[in-house]
Design a protein around this motif. Sequence first.
Motif, PDB file in Angstrom:
ATOM      1  N   ILE A   1       0.835  -1.208   0.000  1.00 32.48           N
ATOM      2  CA  ILE A   1       0.000   0.000   0.000  1.00 32.48           C
ATOM      3  C   ILE A   1       0.869   1.257   0.000  1.00 32.48           C
ATOM      4  O   ILE A   1       0.598   2.217  -0.716  1.00 32.48           O
ATOM      5  CB  ILE A   1      -0.959  -0.001   1.217  1.00 32.48           C
ATOM      6  CG1 ILE A   1      -1.979  -1.151   1.091  1.00 32.48           C
ATOM      7  CG2 ILE A   1      -1.670   1.343   1.369  1.00 32.48           C
ATOM      8  CD1 ILE A   1      -2.723  -1.472   2.367  1.00 32.48           C
ATOM      9  N   GLN A   2       1.942   1.247   0.791  1.00 30.29           N
ATOM     10  CA  GLN A   2       2.795   2.430   0.940  1.00 30.29           C
ATOM     11  C   GLN A   2       3.795   2.592  -0.205  1.00 30.29           C
ATOM     12  O   GLN A   2       4.387   3.661  -0.353  1.00 30.29           O
ATOM     13  CB  GLN A   2       3.547   2.356   2.265  1.00 30.29           C
ATOM     14  CG  GLN A   2       2.643   2.442   3.475  1.00 30.29           C
ATOM     15  CD  GLN A   2       3.278   1.872   4.732  1.00 30.29           C
ATOM     16  OE1 GLN A   2       4.472   1.634   4.793  1.00 30.29           O
ATOM     17  NE2 GLN A   2       2.459   1.645   5.743  1.00 30.29           N
ATOM     18  N   SER A   3       3.997   1.572  -0.999  1.00 31.27           N
ATOM     19  CA  SER A   3       4.979   1.647  -2.087  1.00 31.27           C
ATOM     20  C   SER A   3       4.463   2.524  -3.217  1.00 31.27           C
ATOM     21  O   SER A   3       3.299   2.445  -3.590  1.00 31.27           O
ATOM     22  CB  SER A   3       5.277   0.250  -2.631  1.00 31.27           C
ATOM     23  OG  SER A   3       5.944  -0.526  -1.655  1.00 31.27           O
ATOM     24  N   ARG A   4       5.350   3.345  -3.749  1.00 24.14           N
ATOM     25  CA  ARG A   4       4.980   4.173  -4.907  1.00 24.14           C
ATOM     26  C   ARG A   4       5.337   3.452  -6.202  1.00 24.14           C
ATOM     27  O   ARG A   4       4.544   3.358  -7.121  1.00 24.14           O
ATOM     28  CB  ARG A   4       5.701   5.522  -4.829  1.00 24.14           C
ATOM     29  CG  ARG A   4       5.362   6.415  -6.017  1.00 24.14           C
ATOM     30  CD  ARG A   4       5.734   7.863  -5.771  1.00 24.14           C
ATOM     31  NE  ARG A   4       5.268   8.660  -6.905  1.00 24.14           N
ATOM     32  CZ  ARG A   4       6.048   9.077  -7.890  1.00 24.14           C
ATOM     33  NH1 ARG A   4       7.331   8.788  -7.893  1.00 24.14           N
ATOM     34  NH2 ARG A   4       5.552   9.793  -8.879  1.00 24.14           N
ATOM     35  N   THR A   5       6.562   2.921  -6.280  1.00 27.91           N
ATOM     36  CA  THR A   5       7.034   2.248  -7.492  1.00 27.91           C
ATOM     37  C   THR A   5       7.294   0.787  -7.186  1.00 27.91           C
ATOM     38  O   THR A   5       8.080   0.456  -6.297  1.00 27.91           O
ATOM     39  CB  THR A   5       8.320   2.920  -8.027  1.00 27.91           C
ATOM     40  OG1 THR A   5       8.035   4.301  -8.276  1.00 27.91           O
ATOM     41  CG2 THR A   5       8.796   2.252  -9.304  1.00 27.91           C
TER      42      THR A   5
ATOM     43  N   PRO B   1      12.986  -4.081  -0.648  1.00 27.99           N
ATOM     44  CA  PRO B   1      12.135  -5.193  -0.205  1.00 27.99           C
ATOM     45  C   PRO B   1      11.653  -6.054  -1.377  1.00 27.99           C
ATOM     46  O   PRO B   1      11.351  -5.531  -2.462  1.00 27.99           O
ATOM     47  CB  PRO B   1      10.951  -4.503   0.478  1.00 27.99           C
ATOM     48  CG  PRO B   1      11.451  -3.149   0.857  1.00 27.99           C
ATOM     49  CD  PRO B   1      12.467  -2.781  -0.201  1.00 27.99           C
ATOM     50  N   THR B   2      11.593  -7.368  -1.140  1.00 28.00           N
ATOM     51  CA  THR B   2      11.194  -8.329  -2.175  1.00 28.00           C
ATOM     52  C   THR B   2      10.125  -9.272  -1.635  1.00 28.00           C
ATOM     53  O   THR B   2      10.172  -9.682  -0.475  1.00 28.00           O
ATOM     54  CB  THR B   2      12.402  -9.165  -2.639  1.00 28.00           C
ATOM     55  OG1 THR B   2      13.053  -9.724  -1.482  1.00 28.00           O
ATOM     56  CG2 THR B   2      13.400  -8.333  -3.422  1.00 28.00           C
TER      57      THR B   2
ATOM     58  N   ASP C   1      10.397   0.886  -4.597  1.00 27.86           N
ATOM     59  CA  ASP C   1      10.003   0.627  -3.209  1.00 27.86           C
ATOM     60  C   ASP C   1       9.780  -0.853  -2.915  1.00 27.86           C
ATOM     61  O   ASP C   1       9.867  -1.280  -1.767  1.00 27.86           O
ATOM     62  CB  ASP C   1       8.709   1.386  -2.891  1.00 27.86           C
ATOM     63  CG  ASP C   1       8.867   2.878  -3.102  1.00 27.86           C
ATOM     64  OD1 ASP C   1       9.765   3.471  -2.477  1.00 27.86           O
ATOM     65  OD2 ASP C   1       8.117   3.444  -3.926  1.00 27.86           O
ATOM     66  N   LEU C   2       9.455  -1.633  -3.933  1.00 30.33           N
ATOM     67  CA  LEU C   2       9.126  -3.053  -3.737  1.00 30.33           C
ATOM     68  C   LEU C   2       9.356  -3.796  -5.045  1.00 30.33           C
ATOM     69  O   LEU C   2       9.045  -3.272  -6.119  1.00 30.33           O
ATOM     70  CB  LEU C   2       7.655  -3.185  -3.315  1.00 30.33           C
ATOM     71  CG  LEU C   2       7.062  -4.589  -3.197  1.00 30.33           C
ATOM     72  CD1 LEU C   2       7.781  -5.413  -2.121  1.00 30.33           C
ATOM     73  CD2 LEU C   2       5.565  -4.516  -2.903  1.00 30.33           C
ATOM     74  N   ILE C   3       9.894  -5.015  -4.929  1.00 32.94           N
ATOM     75  CA  ILE C   3      10.051  -5.883  -6.097  1.00 32.94           C
ATOM     76  C   ILE C   3       9.213  -7.139  -5.857  1.00 32.94           C
ATOM     77  O   ILE C   3       9.416  -7.848  -4.868  1.00 32.94           O
ATOM     78  CB  ILE C   3      11.525  -6.274  -6.329  1.00 32.94           C
ATOM     79  CG1 ILE C   3      12.419  -5.029  -6.420  1.00 32.94           C
ATOM     80  CG2 ILE C   3      11.657  -7.121  -7.599  1.00 32.94           C
ATOM     81  CD1 ILE C   3      13.909  -5.334  -6.431  1.00 32.94           C
ATOM     82  N   VAL C   4       8.271  -7.382  -6.755  1.00 37.38           N
ATOM     83  CA  VAL C   4       7.437  -8.583  -6.707  1.00 37.38           C
ATOM     84  C   VAL C   4       8.064  -9.564  -7.696  1.00 37.38           C
ATOM     85  O   VAL C   4       8.112  -9.297  -8.894  1.00 37.38           O
ATOM     86  CB  VAL C   4       5.985  -8.222  -7.082  1.00 37.38           C
ATOM     87  CG1 VAL C   4       5.124  -9.459  -7.106  1.00 37.38           C
ATOM     88  CG2 VAL C   4       5.414  -7.206  -6.094  1.00 37.38           C
ATOM     89  N   VAL C   5       8.560 -10.683  -7.164  1.00 31.74           N
ATOM     90  CA  VAL C   5       9.459 -11.555  -7.924  1.00 31.74           C
ATOM     91  C   VAL C   5       8.758 -12.843  -8.363  1.00 31.74           C
ATOM     92  O   VAL C   5       8.234 -13.577  -7.516  1.00 31.74           O
ATOM     93  CB  VAL C   5      10.703 -11.906  -7.068  1.00 31.74           C
ATOM     94  CG1 VAL C   5      11.703 -12.731  -7.873  1.00 31.74           C
ATOM     95  CG2 VAL C   5      11.372 -10.642  -6.532  1.00 31.74           C
ATOM     96  N   PRO C   6       8.765 -13.160  -9.654  1.00 28.58           N
ATOM     97  CA  PRO C   6       8.208 -14.437 -10.101  1.00 28.58           C
ATOM     98  C   PRO C   6       9.133 -15.576  -9.706  1.00 28.58           C
ATOM     99  O   PRO C   6      10.342 -15.384  -9.560  1.00 28.58           O
ATOM    100  CB  PRO C   6       8.153 -14.280 -11.625  1.00 28.58           C
ATOM    101  CG  PRO C   6       9.284 -13.354 -11.935  1.00 28.58           C
ATOM    102  CD  PRO C   6       9.366 -12.402 -10.768  1.00 28.58           C
TER     103      PRO C   6
END
Length: 195
Positions: A46-50, A155-156, A119-124
């Motif tokens: 929620i707090q992440s921009r990118t 963060p990941t 701000d965050l990396i969503v990793v496959p």
Amino acid sequence: MQLNSSEQKETLRRSLLHTRQSLNTEVWQQKSHQICSHLQSCPLFIQSRTILAYFSFRQEPDLSQLFTSAHRWGFSRCIGKSLFWHLWSPTDSLPLQPGKYGIPEPDPASTPIEPHEVDLIVVPAVACDRQGYRLGYGGGFYDRMLSSPDWSTIPTIGIVFEVAHLPKLPIDPWDRPLGGVCTEVGLFWRNGVRE
């Protein structure tokens, strides 16, 4: 004869990819929707921009319903052995293009993203374990990127279906654990906290 870690990983990868690709479309969509719901209620998300993400390929969990949110979304282009990140949204005038693995990629003219903006990396992943270690596709793209000082502190969260959230994966010295893992069951942080 005992398999080395590379052989163990390859055997596991084949088995889990087969399991994932055998999901029927309705179950795949339902589980993907549950993963998106868990992410949407996560304070870090929620707090992440990118946020850096991926386009679903070979029946990976589909996160596309998130891409219309107010976040800035980044997607990668594979060049050589590296990932280069660009902004993209469904309203982009520049169309996606198939990359060298057949995965949709942003147009090279799209706005690039630098690590300090993320701000965050969503990793496959093919699989993740309870300690946050990830089994990828064998190309090492994310391992190289996440080991780099520019990227290592971001963060990941690994994204897998629960069937691929395992107690323990075979690991090598270069493997780096992710901060958390999100499945259709919930979001699990490496420190043992569940959201």
